[in-house]
Motif scaffolding. Structure first.
Motif, PDB file in Angstrom:
ATOM      1  N   VAL A 280     -80.737  -6.543  75.376  1.00  0.00           N
ATOM      2  CA  VAL A 280     -80.194  -5.252  74.963  1.00  0.00           C
ATOM      3  C   VAL A 280     -79.659  -5.331  73.541  1.00  0.00           C
ATOM      4  CG1 VAL A 280     -79.500  -4.744  77.336  1.00  0.00           C
ATOM      5  CG2 VAL A 280     -77.859  -5.772  75.771  1.00  0.00           C
ATOM      6  N   PRO A 281     -79.447  -4.174  72.886  1.00  0.00           N
ATOM      7  CA  PRO A 281     -78.688  -4.177  71.630  1.00  0.00           C
ATOM      8  C   PRO A 281     -77.257  -4.644  71.897  1.00  0.00           C
ATOM      9  CG  PRO A 281     -79.881  -2.111  71.926  1.00  0.00           C
ATOM     10  CD  PRO A 281     -79.967  -2.839  73.217  1.00  0.00           C
ATOM     11  N   ASN A 282     -76.676  -5.284  70.924  1.00  0.00           N
ATOM     12  CA  ASN A 282     -75.347  -5.862  71.106  1.00  0.00           C
ATOM     13  C   ASN A 282     -74.308  -4.832  71.548  1.00  0.00           C
ATOM     14  OD1 ASN A 282     -73.520  -8.104  70.932  1.00  0.00           O
ATOM     15  ND2 ASN A 282     -72.689  -7.193  69.065  1.00  0.00           N
ATOM     16  N   VAL A 283     -74.459  -3.604  71.068  1.00  0.00           N
ATOM     17  CA  VAL A 283     -73.450  -2.580  71.314  1.00  0.00           C
ATOM     18  C   VAL A 283     -73.339  -2.204  72.788  1.00  0.00           C
ATOM     19  CG1 VAL A 283     -75.010  -0.630  70.950  1.00  0.00           C
ATOM     20  CG2 VAL A 283     -72.582  -0.354  70.475  1.00  0.00           C
ATOM     21  N   VAL A 284     -74.347  -2.464  73.608  1.00  0.00           N
ATOM     22  CA  VAL A 284     -74.322  -1.990  74.994  1.00  0.00           C
ATOM     23  C   VAL A 284     -74.210  -3.116  76.014  1.00  0.00           C
ATOM     24  CG1 VAL A 284     -75.582   0.114  74.447  1.00  0.00           C
ATOM     25  CG2 VAL A 284     -76.856  -1.913  75.124  1.00  0.00           C
ATOM     26  N   LYS A 285     -73.946  -4.334  75.588  1.00  0.00           N
ATOM     27  CA  LYS A 285     -73.855  -5.431  76.556  1.00  0.00           C
ATOM     28  C   LYS A 285     -72.768  -5.175  77.607  1.00  0.00           C
ATOM     29  CE  LYS A 285     -73.515  -9.082  73.849  1.00  0.00           C
ATOM     30  NZ  LYS A 285     -73.522 -10.496  73.405  1.00  0.00           N
ATOM     31  N   MET A 286     -71.585  -4.785  77.150  1.00  0.00           N
ATOM     32  CA  MET A 286     -70.489  -4.557  78.088  1.00  0.00           C
ATOM     33  C   MET A 286     -70.807  -3.398  79.030  1.00  0.00           C
ATOM     34  SD  MET A 286     -68.292  -6.872  77.400  1.00  0.00           S
ATOM     35  CE  MET A 286     -66.876  -6.261  78.325  1.00  0.00           C
ATOM     36  N   ASN A 287     -71.452  -2.367  78.505  1.00  0.00           N
ATOM     37  CA  ASN A 287     -71.805  -1.221  79.344  1.00  0.00           C
ATOM     38  C   ASN A 287     -72.788  -1.630  80.433  1.00  0.00           C
ATOM     39  OD1 ASN A 287     -71.751   1.769  79.835  1.00  0.00           O
ATOM     40  ND2 ASN A 287     -73.937   1.530  79.405  1.00  0.00           N
ATOM     41  N   GLU A 589     -70.073  -4.372  63.149  1.00  0.00           N
ATOM     42  CA  GLU A 589     -69.437  -5.678  62.998  1.00  0.00           C
ATOM     43  C   GLU A 589     -68.389  -5.942  64.068  1.00  0.00           C
ATOM     44  OE1 GLU A 589     -66.952  -2.896  60.340  1.00  0.00           O
ATOM     45  OE2 GLU A 589     -69.045  -3.164  60.940  1.00  0.00           O
ATOM     46  N   GLN A 590     -68.081  -4.963  64.913  1.00  0.00           N
ATOM     47  CA  GLN A 590     -67.074  -5.146  65.947  1.00  0.00           C
ATOM     48  C   GLN A 590     -67.597  -6.032  67.083  1.00  0.00           C
ATOM     49  OE1 GLN A 590     -66.638  -1.001  66.890  1.00  0.00           O
ATOM     50  NE2 GLN A 590     -64.757  -0.772  65.709  1.00  0.00           N
ATOM     51  N   THR A 591     -66.688  -6.713  67.776  1.00  0.00           N
ATOM     52  CA  THR A 591     -67.073  -7.426  68.986  1.00  0.00           C
ATOM     53  C   THR A 591     -67.352  -6.419  70.089  1.00  0.00           C
ATOM     54  OG1 THR A 591     -64.806  -7.592  69.820  1.00  0.00           O
ATOM     55  CG2 THR A 591     -65.581  -9.360  68.340  1.00  0.00           C
ATOM     56  N   GLY A 592     -68.048  -6.835  71.113  1.00  0.00           N
ATOM     57  CA  GLY A 592     -68.356  -5.938  72.207  1.00  0.00           C
ATOM     58  C   GLY A 592     -67.107  -5.375  72.871  1.00  0.00           C
ATOM     59  N   ALA A 593     -66.075  -6.220  73.027  1.00  0.00           N
ATOM     60  CA  ALA A 593     -64.846  -5.766  73.680  1.00  0.00           C
ATOM     61  C   ALA A 593     -64.136  -4.711  72.843  1.00  0.00           C
ATOM     62  CB  ALA A 593     -63.931  -6.961  73.932  1.00  0.00           C
ATOM     63  N   VAL A 594     -64.075  -4.926  71.529  1.00  0.00           N
ATOM     64  CA  VAL A 594     -63.414  -3.967  70.650  1.00  0.00           C
ATOM     65  C   VAL A 594     -64.172  -2.641  70.644  1.00  0.00           C
ATOM     66  CG1 VAL A 594     -62.836  -3.474  68.242  1.00  0.00           C
ATOM     67  CG2 VAL A 594     -62.356  -5.734  69.204  1.00  0.00           C
ATOM     68  N   ARG A 595     -65.472  -2.739  70.578  1.00  0.00           N
ATOM     69  CA  ARG A 595     -66.293  -1.522  70.542  1.00  0.00           C
ATOM     70  C   ARG A 595     -66.133  -0.726  71.839  1.00  0.00           C
ATOM     71  NH1 ARG A 595     -70.813  -3.916  70.046  1.00  0.00           N
ATOM     72  NH2 ARG A 595     -70.703  -4.143  67.786  1.00  0.00           N
ATOM     73  N   GLN A 596     -66.169  -1.427  72.980  1.00  0.00           N
ATOM     74  CA  GLN A 596     -66.035  -0.730  74.258  1.00  0.00           C
ATOM     75  C   GLN A 596     -64.650  -0.119  74.407  1.00  0.00           C
ATOM     76  OE1 GLN A 596     -68.735  -0.340  76.456  1.00  0.00           O
ATOM     77  NE2 GLN A 596     -67.315   1.215  77.203  1.00  0.00           N
ATOM     78  N   ALA A 618     -73.977   2.726  67.124  1.00  0.00           N
ATOM     79  CA  ALA A 618     -73.550   3.556  68.258  1.00  0.00           C
ATOM     80  C   ALA A 618     -74.605   4.576  68.649  1.00  0.00           C
ATOM     81  CB  ALA A 618     -72.244   4.269  67.931  1.00  0.00           C
ATOM     82  N   GLY A 619     -75.797   4.471  68.090  1.00  0.00           N
ATOM     83  CA  GLY A 619     -76.837   5.449  68.383  1.00  0.00           C
ATOM     84  C   GLY A 619     -77.579   5.190  69.669  1.00  0.00           C
TER      85      GLY A 619
END
Length: 717
Positions: A280-287, A589-596, A618-619
């Protein structure tokens, strides 16, 4: 050497007689123009590379034949050689653009069966008489399968400590007793045809019409899959019933916002496809980890970060982002994986990238190690086509439907069953349906989520009246004049060539624009080029866009603000802070936790009024349907990126009509870019949804914008 002279001679006009004397030349001229057009758009895929090689071979053969033909007059021979030189010149220019083609010009370069078949078909089309040994071309004996993972594992490869513990706990994978060495493949009627080009064409034309969705089972009477308190929608149930029926390879191309993540999580459960790897893209790992826990609480998911020191080796689902897959592909291939999901699968469209090679290598390894050779393979993307139908190539390879040069055995069988060939017009709708039946599932919001509110894109032109805005318009004019000067130099150097007064040569326009685009890509946003210009436009619009978003937030509530460049995001955040509006930021550049945490704050904290989001970070894969208003401060270079951004709020769970406000700088190239993006929507509509759209150019938005500037400077736009 076979003769390419026609079997029968007729009295015709001088030009027709020249074609009779060398009937292969018009064919080569037509084919080389196709290659040239693809090269100018950076779309030289495997099929066109083979065409390039075959053209080079036939030019060489025909030149030798013409020189040795005593029946030709000197004038006729000179004319034919001149025409062959014209074809060779285009080949050379194309090879200069893509230097990897040069090796294909070598006389002793080995040719594949596909190339030999293509050569044979063109010669037969020209009326040539071929010896029997050239009519039947057999495939080369396949090499013994070798591991495909090792070559792509980078120097960064790691093996987390817990993985050794899992191996020791289960040192033996279940033996695969289901595979029996296949005997000789029976010869099929289509074996002699080049098929990849026709398959792409079938989708490009939208042949046959209708949505690109395989036949799906009806909705089951009971929902046997959803955990307590959750419910899947009918369109999701039908997809899962197809998995239950035994289908294992899917391009799940539902429009963004229709719940592809939940479908995939449940599909793995239905297929018992564990262990499962999700790329997955890094931005959605936590999701993704949340969705696994939500829809299959009996399964454990682990998110792989960095070197994987915290990975749960005994998990059922391994979630890894594209950027670090190379570190972990080695040990993942040893786990006995039974399924693989590639989220936002359009990310692998560039086959030369390491990202794509890693994904394809791991999928092949899984396919080879899964009992029966039928793992669950899911490619998820609501926007599989960015610029060209050949964007399908990598996805089809991932799913095992093709190998890039020809269809796989199952697809070949379906095509052969049509009883048609690419020479028949009826082949194209049948071919499209054959590929769709392999596992393409495409549903649109308006068809399956009737209660989902409407979506509107509203353009807000703004005037850049300050000194900054005037400098941008001056820079546009200077760029256009620079392109026009190059164009005029080329025209003067080559002579009139039959151009009427004021007529513009489109081929030269494209050539000049492509050259400028290549230079611009190398320079990035430094220097005086189209990328720097668009960035400056974004900077000039930043405060205007932020001010509009602030006003909108005060009147309608939560707003999602999208920008492409960090400095535009910074200006917007500072403006919101000064206006007393609490905002969160979602950046790459944010970590997954910060972004979520930022996404959760926007969705759950009533004090947070605006989410400032990066178009690229975030797209995709982000749920923000708590808002129904999106502000696009900067335009993307692709229609797909714009669609993905808007669909962060226009998705299942949205109760209000969605409006996306595009801030467009009037009287600048920004206006043209918006127009070009809107045109690009037609490609997916035609190829995937069977809608009737006018032909949409496969030029990138960047190239088309530069061509517009050039024509404008020449007074033709």
């Amino acid at each position: 050497m076979p003769t390419t002279a026609p079997a029968r001679q007729r009295k015709k006009s001088s030009s027709a007689r020249r074609d009779d004397e060398a009937p292969i030349i018009p064919i080569l001229a037509r084919k080389v123009r196709e290659i040239e057009a693809k090269a100018q758009r950076n779309k030289l895929g495997p099929t066109n590379r083979v065409k390039f090689q075959v053209i080079a071979f036939l030019v060489r053969e025909e030149r030798a034949r013409v020189k040795a033909d005593d029946a030709l007059s000197d004038a006729a021979r000179a004319e034919l050689l001149k025409r062959l030189d014209g074809v060779a010149t285009i080949l050379a220019k194309t090879a200069a653009r893509d230097t990897s083609l040069i090796q294909l010009l070598e006389a002793d370069h080995a040719t594949s069966p596909v190339a030999r078949r293509m050569r044979r078909d063109w010669l037969l089309e020209s009326g040539a008489e071929l010896p029997p040994e050239e009519l039947v071309i057999t495939d080369e004996k396949p090499a013994l399968p070798a591991t495909v993972v090792a070559p792509v594992v980078s120097e960064r490869a790691v093996t987390p400590p817990q993985i050794e513990a899992r191996r020791e706990a289960n040192p033996f994978l279940a033996p695969d007793l289901s595979r029996v060495p296949a005997g000789p493949t029976p010869r099929r009627r289509l074996d002699g045809w080049e098929l990849m080009g026709p398959l792409y064409k079938a989708f490009e034309l939208g042949a046959g019409g209708g949505a690109a969705t395989m036949p799906l089972p009806p909705v089951p009477e009971f929902d046997r899959l959803s955990p307590k308190g959750l419910e899947i929608m009918p369109h999701q149930s039908r997809f899962l019933e197809a998995v239950r029926a035994g289908h294992r390879e899917f391009l799940l191309a539902d429009e963004p916002g229709l719940g592809k993540t939940a479908e995939s999580v449940l599909a793995a459960s239905v297929a018992e496809a564990y262990p499962l790897v999700v790329v997955v893209p890094n931005v959605v790992k936590m999701n993704w980890a949340r969705e696994v826990e939500r829809w299959t609480p009996q399964r454990r998911a682990t998110v792989i970060n960095g070197d994987g020191q915290d990975v749960d080796a005994f998990a059922d689902v391994f979630i890894v982002n594209y950027e670090i897959l190379d570190r972990h592909i080695g040990w993942l291939a040893t786990l006995g994986l039974r399924g693989m999901v590639v989220d936002e699968a359009h990310f692998i469209k560039n086959l030369s990238s390491q990202r794509s090679q890693n994904v394809l290598a791991l999928s092949q390894s899984i396919r080879e190690s899964t009992p029966g050779g039928k793992p669950l393979l899911l490619a998820l993307t609501g926007t599989p086509l960015i610029n060209d139908v050949e964007d399908f190539d990598a996805i089809w390879r991932f799913l095992g439907w093709t190998n890039g040069e020809k269809p796989g055995p199952e697809l070949m069988e379906k095509l052969d069953a049509t009883g048609l060939t690419p020479a028949d017009k009826a082949f194209y709708p049948e071919a499209r349906e054959a590929v769709i039946s392999m596992g393409i599932v495409r549903r649109r919001k308006k068809d399956v989520a009737a209660d989902l509110p409407d979506k509107l894109i509203a353009d807000l032109p703004v005037q850049l009246d300050d000194e900054f805005g005037r400098s941008i318009r001056a820079a546009e004019r200077e760029l256009g004049e620079r392109l026009a000067a190059r164009y005029r130099r080329i025209i003067e150097a080559r002579g009139e060539r039959g151009l009427e007064a004021g007529e513009i040569d489109d081929d030269i326009v494209r050539l000049v624009a492509q050259g400028e685009l290549d230079e611009s890509k190398a320079a990035g946003t430094s220097g005086d080029n189209v990328f720097a210009m668009v960035r400056r436009i974004g900077q000039a619009k930043a405060l205007l866009a932020a001010d509009y978003a602030a006003q909108l937030q005060r009147s309608v509530g939560k707003v999602v603000f999208f920008a492409k460049h960090i400095d535009v995001m910074d200006q917007a955040e500072a403006h919101f802070a000064a206006a007393g509006i609490k905002a969160v930021s979602v950046r790459g550049e944010q970590t997954g936790a910060v972004r979520q945490a930022a996404i959760d704050a926007f969705n759950n904290d009533p004090e947070v009024g605006i989410a400032v989001c990066s178009l690229t970070a975030a797209g995709v894969g982000v749920n923000m349907q708590v808002s129904s208003n999106v502000v696009l401060a900067e335009l993307s270079w692709t229609a797909a990126e714009q669609t993905q951004a808007i669909d962060r709020v226009h998705r299942i769970g949205q109760d209000e009509p969605v409006t996306a406000w595009r801030i467009i700088a009037a009287h600048t190239i920004d206006t043209k870019i918006a127009e070009l993006i809107d045109r690009k929507q037609g490609l997916a509509g035609r190829a995937l949804d069977g809608e009737a759209f006018d032909e949409t150019s496969s030029d990138s938005v960047q190239l088309a914008a530069l061509m517009h500037l050039l024509r404008q400077a020449l007074g033709d736009d």
